[in-house]
Design an enzyme around this catalytic site. Structure first.
Site, mmCIF file in Angstrom:
data_model
loop_
_atom_site.group_PDB
_atom_site.id
_atom_site.type_symbol
_atom_site.label_atom_id
_atom_site.label_comp_id
_atom_site.label_asym_id
_atom_site.label_seq_id
_atom_site.Cartn_x
_atom_site.Cartn_y
_atom_site.Cartn_z
ATOM 1 C CG ASP A 50 8.610 8.764 3.778
ATOM 2 O OD1 ASP A 50 8.539 8.633 2.535
ATOM 3 O OD2 ASP A 50 9.169 7.932 4.507
ATOM 4 C CG HIS A 96 11.499 6.841 1.733
ATOM 5 N ND1 HIS A 96 10.208 6.341 1.703
ATOM 6 C CD2 HIS A 96 12.322 5.783 1.577
ATOM 7 C CE1 HIS A 96 10.256 5.026 1.546
ATOM 8 N NE2 HIS A 96 11.528 4.660 1.455
ATOM 9 C CD GLU A 127 11.368 0.878 0.751
ATOM 10 O OE1 GLU A 127 10.789 -0.212 0.885
ATOM 11 O OE2 GLU A 127 10.839 1.978 1.019
#
Length: 629
Positions: free
Chosen positions: A277, A331, A398
């Site tokens: 991440d 990410h 996201e």
């Protein structure tokens, strides 16, 4: 006259005295006899009590095991663990079988050192894996007594694997048959076990069920096994997983192995490894070794090919696939510093809330050719390290449009293509990235297509779902269980996996890690909430019950902003087991029907050194039905 009368009176009084003495003697003898009876009874009771380690035992009453004192009438007192084998709906098994189940009322002492298998060669791939599972049964059975010294002796087991079991293949796919039939009979004092299954995974599940029918009898310090059993069983959903994030905080190999042990005990079959991440890059890529040099927290907090192979092999024995995720295009961050060519944008951008959901920010630059060269190498390494899984997780959640909009190198490229800078165009950019990344994944997979998983995101909105092909992508739902996105995906014939955060995000309900108050997805999700989270009921509420064939299953997730090796067990267990029964059985009933079995399964996890959270005082376990709201 008076003299005669006086003599008679004296004579009578003498006889009265003699009578009183005789009565007294009789009373004394009677009392002594009664006392003797009491003493003998007490001695008998004491002798009986000395046969057992407790003065208490259990009787099945209305589906619950009731705690009562042992009396002389109890010729065969029953321990709680033995009582639970047959008392109540589902007995002691977790998850509850989906088909026919009958378990006899009697048990026999079991000798874990005396198990043999018949019907399959241990020289075959599947035979070797099954032999390792037999060794696990032996090892786990010996743990049941804890520090207590088990009585020796007892019957052995002969386990017969019937014809039809494929002995050469042990690869789990979404189409794998995991069903089984388990039959146990006793012949001339020997317990014979018959397993019918088409695949290793079904046979392994049968052995897991068998292991749960072996209990420690703490009245006698013996292992006992139910000696008459017939069970037909198989899962309702093919995908039953746990996601573990090992990038926000590092999770050591031993904790990962314990997680897989808990999954095997609960018949979960997919360990979804969120391995990188924006905060760290602990995965050792053979093609790009600089990633781990720049991106690991320390040189020892890494995952090498050798570690991954050990985890993979460990999981296979336990019927679990290991699914890698490489999350992109958001990410990302740490580890990418060496790449150059503007491969990443917005890394550590401030104020971070304008460019990402948590610090540090970072996204890939879809206009950089270097990005796709690097991705192909990472995909190739991961597919090789994870033994070419049947599916691959590409992340895709996201993405922050504002991040891309803030970068001239991106907006200039878009305008050269004739795109404007409206939000719609940035979804075209995301689609461009996704198509190129998917092509690199195919190349890394030897030119063969591999189904890819994506999280729900802006790409699954009403306006943008056209960019995704249901023949290429499986969608994992992390939003609410009543999100209209679910219906939209089903209408468009996407296969789906449920991880709705209102029930299956197990990191929820703790203090915030940025700022104050509680973390974003509070409150805490108790096992009852997890258990009642039915994928079938969720789609029925939206009017799509006819699309149930598109539900692949579900997954509990543990994002690791506030978790590491020290508390992974307690965050995951026993709540993940509650989801496991929901996905295996999809029961009509709600959590309260499963409560006693859940308490027993939690104890079973702890017996196998998985540090599951306690759910109730132990008094509730020993006084079934007394702890109700």
């Amino acid at each position: 006259m008076n003299v005669i009368f006086g003599r008679r009176i004296k004579s009578f009084c003498g006889r009265q005295s003699s009578i009183r003495q005789s009565v007294a003697v009789a009373i004394t003898l009677s009392g002594m006899f009664a006392l003797l009876i009491v003493v003998l009874a007490l001695q008998y009771g004491a002798n009986r009590a000395e046969q057992y380690t407790s003065i208490w035992h259990y009787k099945c009453d209305g589906g619950l095991c009731k705690k009562v004192l042992i009396t002389e009438q109890d010729t065969n007192p029953v321990s709680l663990s033995v009582c639970q084998l047959t008392c109540g709906d589902g007995g002691t098994l977790w998850p509850k079988p989906t088909g026919h189940m009958s378990i006899g009322k009697t048990v026999v002492q079991f000798n874990p050192d005396n198990i043999e298998i018949v019907g399959i060669s241990t020289q075959t791939v599947v035979g070797n894996l099954l032999q390792k599972n037999i060794a696990r049964i032996k090892e786990n059975a010996k743990k049941l007594g804890g520090p207590v010294s088990l009585k020796t002796g007892g019957t052995g087991l002969t386990i017969h694997f019937k014809e039809g079991l494929n002995s050469s293949s042990a690869k789990l796919t979404l189409e794998t048959d995991e069903s089984y039939i388990l039959q146990v009979i006793t012949v001339n004092g020997q317990v014979e076990v018959y397993v019918t299954a088409n695949t290793f995974f079904g046979a392994r599940h049968a052995l897991e069920t068998l292991s749960q029918l072996i209990v420690f009898d703490d009245l006698r310090n013996e292992l006992q096994i139910a000696n008459e059993i017939y069970i037909i069983d198989g899962p309702k959903y093919p995908y039953r997983g746990i996601l573990l994030d090992t990038s926000r905080n590092y999770v050591d190999k031993e904790t990962i192995l314990r997680t897989i042990d808990g999954m095997a005990m609960s018949k979960l079959n997919t360990f979804h490894w969120h391995i990188t991440d924006s905060q760290s890059f602990p995965y050792v890529s053979k093609t790009w070794p600089d990633f781990v040099k720049y991106g690991s927290y320390t040189p020892t907090k890494i995952y090498t090919s050798e570690m991954i192979r050990e985890i993979f092999d460990y999981a296979l024995v336990r019927g679990v696939r290991v699914l890698p995720e490489f999350d992109a295009p958001a990410h990302v961050g740490e580890g990418w510093q060496w790449v150059g060519d503007n491969a990443t944008v917005c890394f550590k951008a401030e104020p971070w809330k304008e460019y990402c959901v948590e610090p540090p920010c970072g996204q890939l630059n879809p206009t950089s050719d270097k990005v796709y060269e690097v991705l192909e190498g990472i995909y190739k390494d991961m597919l090789e390290d994870f033994q070419y899984p049947d599916i691959f997780h590409m992340g895709g959640d996201e993405v922050n449009i504002n991040c891309w909009r803030s970068q001239n190198i991106i907006t200039d490229w878009m305008q050269k293509k004739g795109w404007d800078l409206n939000e719609t165009s940035f979804y075209l950019l995301w689609d461009y990235f996704q198509e190129k990344a998917l092509e690199k994944l195919k190349i890394a997979n030897g030119g063969k297509n591999i189904p890819a998983l994506l999280w729900t995101s802006g790409l699954t909105s009403e306006e943008n779902i056209k960019h995704l092909d249901p023949a290429e992508y499986i969608i994992q739902i992390w939003t609410l269980g009543d999100d209209p996105t679910i219906g939209r995906l089903l209408r468009n014939n996407f296969k789906i996996i449920f991880s709705n955060y209102d029930a299956l995000y197990l990191d929820c309900g703790f203090g915030a890690w940025v700022g104050e108050g509680n973390n974003w997805c509070a409150p805490y999700k108790g096992w009852q909430k997890v258990y009642d989270n039915s994928p079938l009921q969720m789609i029925k509420k939206q009017g799509y019950g006819n699309k149930k064939h598109l539900i692949l299953g579900g997954e509990a997730t543990l994002w690791a902003e506030q978790a590491d090796s020290a508390n992974t067990d307690s965050r995951l267990w026993p709540r993940s087991a509650a989801m496991a029964e929901r996905l295996w059985t999809e029961p009509d009933s709600k959590w309260h029907h499963a409560e006693q079995r859940m308490l027993r399964h939690r104890e079973r996890l702890v017996e196998r050194k998985i540090y599951a959270d306690s759910l109730q005082p132990e008094w509730c376990l020993q006084n079934q039905g007394s702890c109700y709201a």
